[in-house]
Design an enzyme around this catalytic site. Structure first.
Site, short mmCIF file in Angstrom:
data_model
loop_
_atom_site.label_atom_id
_atom_site.label_comp_id
_atom_site.label_asym_id
_atom_site.label_seq_id
_atom_site.Cartn_x
_atom_site.Cartn_y
_atom_site.Cartn_z
N ARG A 252 -9.75 -5.80 -1.58
CA ARG A 252 -9.34 -5.32 -0.14
C ARG A 252 -9.66 -4.27 -0.48
O ARG A 252 -9.39 -3.00 -1.29
CB ARG A 252 -7.59 -4.93 -0.10
CG ARG A 252 -7.90 -5.45 1.54
CD ARG A 252 -6.33 -5.73 1.93
NE ARG A 252 -5.07 -4.76 0.99
CZ ARG A 252 -4.12 -4.84 1.37
NH1 ARG A 252 -3.23 -5.63 2.54
NH2 ARG A 252 -2.97 -4.65 0.66
N SER B 144 -2.26 -14.42 7.33
CA SER B 144 -1.08 -13.68 7.25
C SER B 144 -0.73 -14.11 8.35
O SER B 144 -1.00 -14.67 9.62
CB SER B 144 -1.45 -12.18 7.63
OG SER B 144 -2.20 -11.63 6.09
N LYS C 282 2.10 -0.86 2.93
CA LYS C 282 1.59 -1.31 5.17
C LYS C 282 3.44 -0.74 5.29
O LYS C 282 3.92 -1.84 5.70
CB LYS C 282 1.95 -3.04 4.52
CG LYS C 282 0.58 -3.30 4.75
CD LYS C 282 0.36 -5.11 5.09
CE LYS C 282 -1.83 -5.25 5.16
NZ LYS C 282 -2.03 -6.28 6.02
#
Lengths: 207, 207
Positions: free
Chosen positions: B39, B108, B137
């Site tokens: 990522r 997700s 997050k």
């Protein structure tokens, strides 16, 4: 065959809000733009995708090719006509392998050596610049008419000049022999994109 | 067949420098990581591509799948094993059309409804979270063991819990029935990624 590189518009949503992007592009096409490159940075993939889809409706309607800057995934996702990549993007040969032969691949070059390499790497056209000092790419090296003409005569694919070109300074590259000019600010920052495009369109025949 | 989702590592070069990324991932694999997701945000396409290529050498060597976050073009360019996308990425159906059926597509989900939609959209596995509050997050909604178990029993594809999971709190989701956990900080920010992975690997069997 019509030269689709004659008046090449590169979008910039720093100069024209996202809300006005499709409207601005449509006006520019009505003014004579022959190709549209969607360039976005710092945007989510979903937003880029949605924007590309919206633009594609306009470009398809007017039979103007849509090229995506950098993002091959967005190009594939919206089935755009091609991809433009530079030195900080994925390698040209890798892009070509994934895109296939039927999509347009544009590469950037700053001099003759890079232009020759771009041709060898499989470019369908080369964006050469910066032709004039430009606010959108401050670190670019400025190349002149002589270099443009040299690159055009030494390569066999379409050459598009980019960087700071507008209706006032385009006269300085008349006779360079290049196939077209790519503009950002001259159209995207104009209050009247259609007239701005039309004014340039009148002049590109002298390149 | 081995469950490749058991201990799923998501990279984060804010927690581990780019220079140490491949070394950290290799140690994590030696500690028991079963899948690696690369990522990256705010990185040039070329740099993302180069990093993915470097990681792929490691993951291939250890026969661990490599999944790319968000960027389908990078996945195609390095021929990685799959793609993980969220709500701000290109639509799942579009990604699947381009990727084909043989690549892993991860989606997700934050609740049962989203998990069902992800399954319908063609996901091969679903990342569900946030399981615990997480620093990576901050805006995520925290879901508990009960919701994880409900999602697992109501769907028929692998479920990977993500968000703030570490060797200390994993006990709280023992018995949830999910197929594995995805971790970022617990391994990427560890001074000893191999031991950190090994400590988690010991515990995932109780999920």
């Amino acid at each position: 065959m019509a030269n689709c590189y004659e008046l090449y518009l590169v979008t910039d949503t720093d100069l024209c809000s996202r809300e006005k992007l499709t409207e601005t592009v449509e006006k520019a096409i009505l003014g004579g733009v022959t190709l549209v490159q969607l360039r976005e940075k710092d945007i989510s993939s979903r937003a880029f995708y949605e924007e590309a889809l919206a633009l594609k409706k306009i470009t398809e309607y007017y039979h103007v090719p849509l090229i995506i800057n950098d993002r091959l995934d967005i190009m594939l996702a919206v089935e755009a006509d091609g991809l433009h990549i530079g030195q900080s993007d994925i390698p040209a040969a890798v892009a070509r392998r994934i895109m296939g032969e039927n999509k347009i691949l544009g590469l950037s070059a700053g001099n003759l050596e890079e232009a020759r390499k771009a041709k060898a790497d499989g470019a369908d056209y080369i964006g050469v610049g910066a032709v004039f000092p430009t606010s959108t790419k401050k670190d670019a090296v400025w190349i002149g008419k002589k270099a443009l003409r040299e690159i055009k005569t030494q390569t066999t694919i379409p050459i598009v000049g980019i960087g700071g070109i507008n209706a006032e300074n385009i006269g300085q590259i008349y006779g360079s022999g290049i196939d077209g000019i790519a503009v950002v600010s001259a159209i995207m920052a104009s209050k009247d994109p259609r007239s701005a495009a039309a004014a340039l369109k009148e002049k590109v025949k002298y390149l």
